[in-house]
Design a protein around this motif. Structure first.
Motif, PDB file in Angstrom:
ATOM      1  N   GLU A  70      -9.702  11.857   0.043  1.00 47.67           N
ATOM      2  CA  GLU A  70      -9.809  12.866  -1.022  1.00 47.67           C
ATOM      3  C   GLU A  70     -11.239  13.415  -1.001  1.00 47.67           C
ATOM      4  O   GLU A  70     -12.209  12.705  -1.232  1.00 47.67           O
ATOM      5  CB  GLU A  70      -9.499  12.223  -2.378  1.00 47.67           C
ATOM      6  CG  GLU A  70      -8.978  13.207  -3.420  1.00 47.67           C
ATOM      7  CD  GLU A  70      -9.974  14.288  -3.814  1.00 47.67           C
ATOM      8  OE1 GLU A  70      -9.657  15.488  -3.685  1.00 47.67           O
ATOM      9  OE2 GLU A  70     -11.086  13.918  -4.231  1.00 47.67           O
ATOM     10  N   LEU A  71     -11.356  14.699  -0.718  1.00 46.89           N
ATOM     11  CA  LEU A  71     -12.646  15.288  -0.359  1.00 46.89           C
ATOM     12  C   LEU A  71     -13.697  15.172  -1.448  1.00 46.89           C
ATOM     13  O   LEU A  71     -14.809  14.686  -1.216  1.00 46.89           O
ATOM     14  CB  LEU A  71     -12.442  16.762   0.032  1.00 46.89           C
ATOM     15  CG  LEU A  71     -13.703  17.522   0.430  1.00 46.89           C
ATOM     16  CD1 LEU A  71     -14.385  16.854   1.613  1.00 46.89           C
ATOM     17  CD2 LEU A  71     -13.368  18.967   0.752  1.00 46.89           C
ATOM     18  N   ASP A 112     -13.420   6.292  -7.544  1.00 48.11           N
ATOM     19  CA  ASP A 112     -12.929   5.145  -6.777  1.00 48.11           C
ATOM     20  C   ASP A 112     -11.410   5.071  -6.820  1.00 48.11           C
ATOM     21  O   ASP A 112     -10.749   4.757  -5.821  1.00 48.11           O
ATOM     22  CB  ASP A 112     -13.527   3.848  -7.321  1.00 48.11           C
ATOM     23  CG  ASP A 112     -15.007   3.700  -7.001  1.00 48.11           C
ATOM     24  OD1 ASP A 112     -15.487   4.413  -6.089  1.00 48.11           O
ATOM     25  OD2 ASP A 112     -15.693   2.895  -7.666  1.00 48.11           O
ATOM     26  N   GLN A 113     -10.849   5.370  -8.002  1.00 48.26           N
ATOM     27  CA  GLN A 113      -9.394   5.338  -8.151  1.00 48.26           C
ATOM     28  C   GLN A 113      -8.739   6.415  -7.285  1.00 48.26           C
ATOM     29  O   GLN A 113      -7.685   6.189  -6.675  1.00 48.26           O
ATOM     30  CB  GLN A 113      -9.023   5.538  -9.622  1.00 48.26           C
ATOM     31  CG  GLN A 113      -7.633   5.041  -9.982  1.00 48.26           C
ATOM     32  CD  GLN A 113      -7.435   4.949 -11.489  1.00 48.26           C
ATOM     33  OE1 GLN A 113      -8.379   5.125 -12.267  1.00 48.26           O
ATOM     34  NE2 GLN A 113      -6.213   4.659 -11.909  1.00 48.26           N
ATOM     35  N   ALA A 114      -9.382   7.576  -7.239  1.00 45.47           N
ATOM     36  CA  ALA A 114      -8.866   8.661  -6.396  1.00 45.47           C
ATOM     37  C   ALA A 114      -8.850   8.233  -4.926  1.00 45.47           C
ATOM     38  O   ALA A 114      -7.892   8.491  -4.193  1.00 45.47           O
ATOM     39  CB  ALA A 114      -9.723   9.909  -6.578  1.00 45.47           C
ATOM     40  N   ARG A 115      -9.896   7.529  -4.513  1.00 45.80           N
ATOM     41  CA  ARG A 115      -9.988   7.110  -3.115  1.00 45.80           C
ATOM     42  C   ARG A 115      -9.037   5.961  -2.793  1.00 45.80           C
ATOM     43  O   ARG A 115      -8.633   5.794  -1.652  1.00 45.80           O
ATOM     44  CB  ARG A 115     -11.435   6.714  -2.779  1.00 45.80           C
ATOM     45  CG  ARG A 115     -12.383   7.926  -2.788  1.00 45.80           C
ATOM     46  CD  ARG A 115     -13.634   7.638  -2.004  1.00 45.80           C
ATOM     47  NE  ARG A 115     -13.295   7.174  -0.677  1.00 45.80           N
ATOM     48  CZ  ARG A 115     -13.950   6.198  -0.047  1.00 45.80           C
ATOM     49  NH1 ARG A 115     -14.951   5.582  -0.644  1.00 45.80           N
ATOM     50  NH2 ARG A 115     -13.591   5.829   1.156  1.00 45.80           N
ATOM     51  N   GLU A 116      -8.670   5.189  -3.790  1.00 46.08           N
ATOM     52  CA  GLU A 116      -7.653   4.157  -3.558  1.00 46.08           C
ATOM     53  C   GLU A 116      -6.304   4.790  -3.253  1.00 46.08           C
ATOM     54  O   GLU A 116      -5.515   4.277  -2.465  1.00 46.08           O
ATOM     55  CB  GLU A 116      -7.541   3.245  -4.785  1.00 46.08           C
ATOM     56  CG  GLU A 116      -8.699   2.256  -4.925  1.00 46.08           C
ATOM     57  CD  GLU A 116      -8.560   1.396  -6.168  1.00 46.08           C
ATOM     58  OE1 GLU A 116      -7.485   1.440  -6.796  1.00 46.08           O
ATOM     59  OE2 GLU A 116      -9.529   0.704  -6.526  1.00 46.08           O
ATOM     60  N   ASP A 118       2.171  13.402 -12.881  1.00 43.63           N
ATOM     61  CA  ASP A 118       1.943  12.998 -11.485  1.00 43.63           C
ATOM     62  C   ASP A 118       0.818  11.973 -11.454  1.00 43.63           C
ATOM     63  O   ASP A 118      -0.342  12.304 -11.225  1.00 43.63           O
ATOM     64  CB  ASP A 118       1.580  14.225 -10.629  1.00 43.63           C
ATOM     65  CG  ASP A 118       1.672  13.921  -9.141  1.00 43.63           C
ATOM     66  OD1 ASP A 118       1.739  12.728  -8.791  1.00 43.63           O
ATOM     67  OD2 ASP A 118       1.662  14.864  -8.333  1.00 43.63           O
ATOM     68  N   ILE A 119       1.161  10.716 -11.690  1.00 45.31           N
ATOM     69  CA  ILE A 119       0.127   9.680 -11.808  1.00 45.31           C
ATOM     70  C   ILE A 119      -0.387   9.219 -10.447  1.00 45.31           C
ATOM     71  O   ILE A 119      -1.314   8.408 -10.386  1.00 45.31           O
ATOM     72  CB  ILE A 119       0.678   8.452 -12.575  1.00 45.31           C
ATOM     73  CG1 ILE A 119       1.887   7.854 -11.844  1.00 45.31           C
ATOM     74  CG2 ILE A 119       1.020   8.821 -14.009  1.00 45.31           C
ATOM     75  CD1 ILE A 119       2.357   6.536 -12.444  1.00 45.31           C
ATOM     76  N   ALA A 120       0.180   9.736  -9.359  1.00 44.63           N
ATOM     77  CA  ALA A 120      -0.256   9.305  -8.025  1.00 44.63           C
ATOM     78  C   ALA A 120      -1.012  10.397  -7.271  1.00 44.63           C
ATOM     79  O   ALA A 120      -1.235  10.273  -6.068  1.00 44.63           O
ATOM     80  CB  ALA A 120       0.945   8.852  -7.203  1.00 44.63           C
ATOM     81  N   ASP A 121      -1.415  11.451  -7.992  1.00 45.89           N
ATOM     82  CA  ASP A 121      -2.128  12.548  -7.325  1.00 45.89           C
ATOM     83  C   ASP A 121      -3.635  12.261  -7.356  1.00 45.89           C
ATOM     84  O   ASP A 121      -4.279  12.337  -8.409  1.00 45.89           O
ATOM     85  CB  ASP A 121      -1.827  13.876  -8.017  1.00 45.89           C
ATOM     86  CG  ASP A 121      -2.265  15.073  -7.174  1.00 45.89           C
ATOM     87  OD1 ASP A 121      -3.350  14.996  -6.571  1.00 45.89           O
ATOM     88  OD2 ASP A 121      -1.526  16.069  -7.128  1.00 45.89           O
ATOM     89  N   ALA A 122      -4.203  11.933  -6.201  1.00 45.57           N
ATOM     90  CA  ALA A 122      -5.618  11.569  -6.118  1.00 45.57           C
ATOM     91  C   ALA A 122      -6.514  12.715  -6.579  1.00 45.57           C
ATOM     92  O   ALA A 122      -7.591  12.488  -7.145  1.00 45.57           O
ATOM     93  CB  ALA A 122      -5.966  11.175  -4.688  1.00 45.57           C
ATOM     94  N   ARG A 123      -6.067  13.953  -6.368  1.00 43.38           N
ATOM     95  CA  ARG A 123      -6.889  15.096  -6.750  1.00 43.38           C
ATOM     96  C   ARG A 123      -7.131  15.147  -8.252  1.00 43.38           C
ATOM     97  O   ARG A 123      -8.204  15.542  -8.713  1.00 43.38           O
ATOM     98  CB  ARG A 123      -6.237  16.394  -6.274  1.00 43.38           C
ATOM     99  CG  ARG A 123      -6.102  16.509  -4.761  1.00 43.38           C
ATOM    100  CD  ARG A 123      -5.250  17.715  -4.402  1.00 43.38           C
ATOM    101  NE  ARG A 123      -3.912  17.597  -4.985  1.00 43.38           N
ATOM    102  CZ  ARG A 123      -3.042  18.616  -5.064  1.00 43.38           C
ATOM    103  NH1 ARG A 123      -3.383  19.811  -4.603  1.00 43.38           N
ATOM    104  NH2 ARG A 123      -1.849  18.435  -5.597  1.00 43.38           N
ATOM    105  N   LEU A 124      -6.122  14.740  -9.038  1.00 46.56           N
ATOM    106  CA  LEU A 124      -6.267  14.762 -10.495  1.00 46.56           C
ATOM    107  C   LEU A 124      -7.304  13.749 -10.960  1.00 46.56           C
ATOM    108  O   LEU A 124      -8.134  14.037 -11.828  1.00 46.56           O
ATOM    109  CB  LEU A 124      -4.920  14.499 -11.163  1.00 46.56           C
ATOM    110  CG  LEU A 124      -3.943  15.682 -11.205  1.00 46.56           C
ATOM    111  CD1 LEU A 124      -2.585  15.235 -11.736  1.00 46.56           C
ATOM    112  CD2 LEU A 124      -4.501  16.811 -12.076  1.00 46.56           C
ATOM    113  N   TYR A 125      -7.284  12.551 -10.381  1.00 45.67           N
ATOM    114  CA  TYR A 125      -8.290  11.543 -10.749  1.00 45.67           C
ATOM    115  C   TYR A 125      -9.687  12.047 -10.383  1.00 45.67           C
ATOM    116  O   TYR A 125     -10.648  11.858 -11.133  1.00 45.67           O
ATOM    117  CB  TYR A 125      -7.990  10.219 -10.046  1.00 45.67           C
ATOM    118  CG  TYR A 125      -6.774   9.517 -10.571  1.00 45.67           C
ATOM    119  CD1 TYR A 125      -6.845   8.704 -11.703  1.00 45.67           C
ATOM    120  CD2 TYR A 125      -5.541   9.656  -9.946  1.00 45.67           C
ATOM    121  CE1 TYR A 125      -5.713   8.051 -12.197  1.00 45.67           C
ATOM    122  CE2 TYR A 125      -4.405   9.021 -10.422  1.00 45.67           C
ATOM    123  CZ  TYR A 125      -4.502   8.215 -11.557  1.00 45.67           C
ATOM    124  OH  TYR A 125      -3.385   7.581 -12.036  1.00 45.67           O
TER     125      TYR A 125
END
Length: 373
Positions: free
Chosen positions: A78-79, A69-73, A41-48
């Motif tokens: 993303e909390l 920063d990548q998670a927030r993009e 799942d390369i688009a899951d902000a939580r993982l980044y």
């Protein structure tokens, strides 16, 4: 373990391990798990964000902030990434960015304000941070009320809040009555009574200034101001209090109507802070009553907010009467009385059904005048 595609379960497992204070987690193992999940799942902000936290704990801070920063993009709200980014922006003194991130976080997660509040004094102590916060609340940031409530609880915060109220006065989003009350009450809690009263006077509108005097709104006009130096009507069982102008009442009987409901009454529901300098005074009242029965005294009391205690007690008679004028002299000493509380109350100590208050009192006017020396 059974389903490597269950990213939600894996995130929960890794988060629990990171938050486990009883056992030191193996960060390398957790990192491998999280990076392996990223392949599914390369688009899951939580993982980044999670991988960023692990790298942060491994001492790789630059890599960590790139991941946040990548998670927030991927997800602006993303909390964890937001919280980390806010802290980093404050540390690097990029306070305008920090305030923007705080605004995003609190619009999505309003219950997170207590955690964010810790960094606000640092932000507000710098000019760029102060201006960024002022701009945000001028644009009606939904956390504006929480900000003034928080600032009103500390001495340093009060001065910041006071300055902000002054700056907001000329804006398109002027201070609300609640915000002013928070700061005024804060000064009262800090026993800075003069500053509290000065802010109250400053906050009055042109219409409210017409109601000024030692007692604000002495004729009990139904104005909406509920700031501490104006009338406070509190919920009290057994009593109803309403204000009305003489134009709205039959026979011109305007004022504060206090209706007792044939029950015991301990204290009543009407009070106001006042500020009287040392000297001699007269308190005067014009009042009417209908079938007023008082098993214990009903009176106006004036108490000092300092050690001097009660300095005046102005009793109200029983019975039925119309526009009766009553007055009493009293004095304020030069020490121990920096501010006073004017309160309508009963002498009942306990709510015994043997002492039931009945009838209606209408206070048309209540004034305090200073005797000329």
């Amino acid at each position: 373990m059974l389903d490597p595609l269950n990213v939600n379960a894996l995130i929960t497992e890794i988060t629990d391990d990171l938050n486990d204070t009883s056992n030191a987690p193996d960060l390398d193992v957790l990192l491998a798990k999280a990076e392996r999940a990223l392949r599914y799942d390369i688009a899951d902000a939580r993982l980044y964000s999670l991988i960023g936290e692990i790298r942060y704990r491994l001492g790789k801070e630059n890599d960590a902030y790139k991941l946040f920063d990548q998670a927030r993009e991927l997800s602006k709200t993303e909390l964890h990434a937001l919280q980390k980014s806010i802290g980093h922006s404050i540390e690097t003194k990029d306070l305008s960015k920090a305030v923007g991130e705080i605004d995003i976080l609190l619009r999505r997660w309003p219950d997170r304000f207590p955690a964010i509040a810790e960094g606000l004094p640092t932000i507000l102590s710098h000019a760029d941070g102060y201006q960024a916060v002022l701009k945000a609340i001028t644009l009606e940031a939904p956390w504006r009320a929480n900000l003034f409530s928080f600032l009103g609880k500390s001495r340093d915060g009060l001065d910041l809040a006071n300055r902000m109220l002054l700056d907001l006065t000329g804006s398109g989003a002027p201070p609300t009555s609640g915000e002013l009350s928070n700061v005024i009450n804060g000064y009262i809690s800090q026993k800075e009574y003069e500053q509290a009263y000065r802010l109250f006077l400053f906050s009055l509108t042109d219409e409210e200034r017409k109601l000024g005097g030692y007692i604000f709104n002495s004729t009990f006009e139904p104005v909406s101001s509920r700031k501490p130096f104006s009338w406070q009507i509190r919920d009290q069982s057994g009593v109803e209090v309403t204000f009305a102008t003489s134009q709205n009442e039959v026979g011109g009987e305007g004022g504060a109507t206090v209706r007792f409901l044939n029950t015991p009454v301990k204290n009543t529901a009407l009070q106001q802070y006042i500020e009287l300098p040392p000297g001699s005074y007269k308190i005067a009242m014009v009042a009417s009553a209908r079938n007023l029965k008082l098993p214990k005294e009903l009176f106006w009391s004036i108490r000092c907010m300092g050690p001097a205690g009660e300095i005046a007690r102005f009793n109200i008679p029983e019975g039925t009467f119309n526009r009766q004028a009553l007055s009493q002299d009293f004095s304020v000493g030069s020490a121990g009385c920096p501010m006073q509380l004017l309160k309508l109350e009963t002498a009942a100590i306990a709510e015994s059904w043997r002492f039931r208050y009945v009838g209606t009192l209408v206070v048309h006017k209540l004034t305090i005048e200073r005797h000329s020396s």
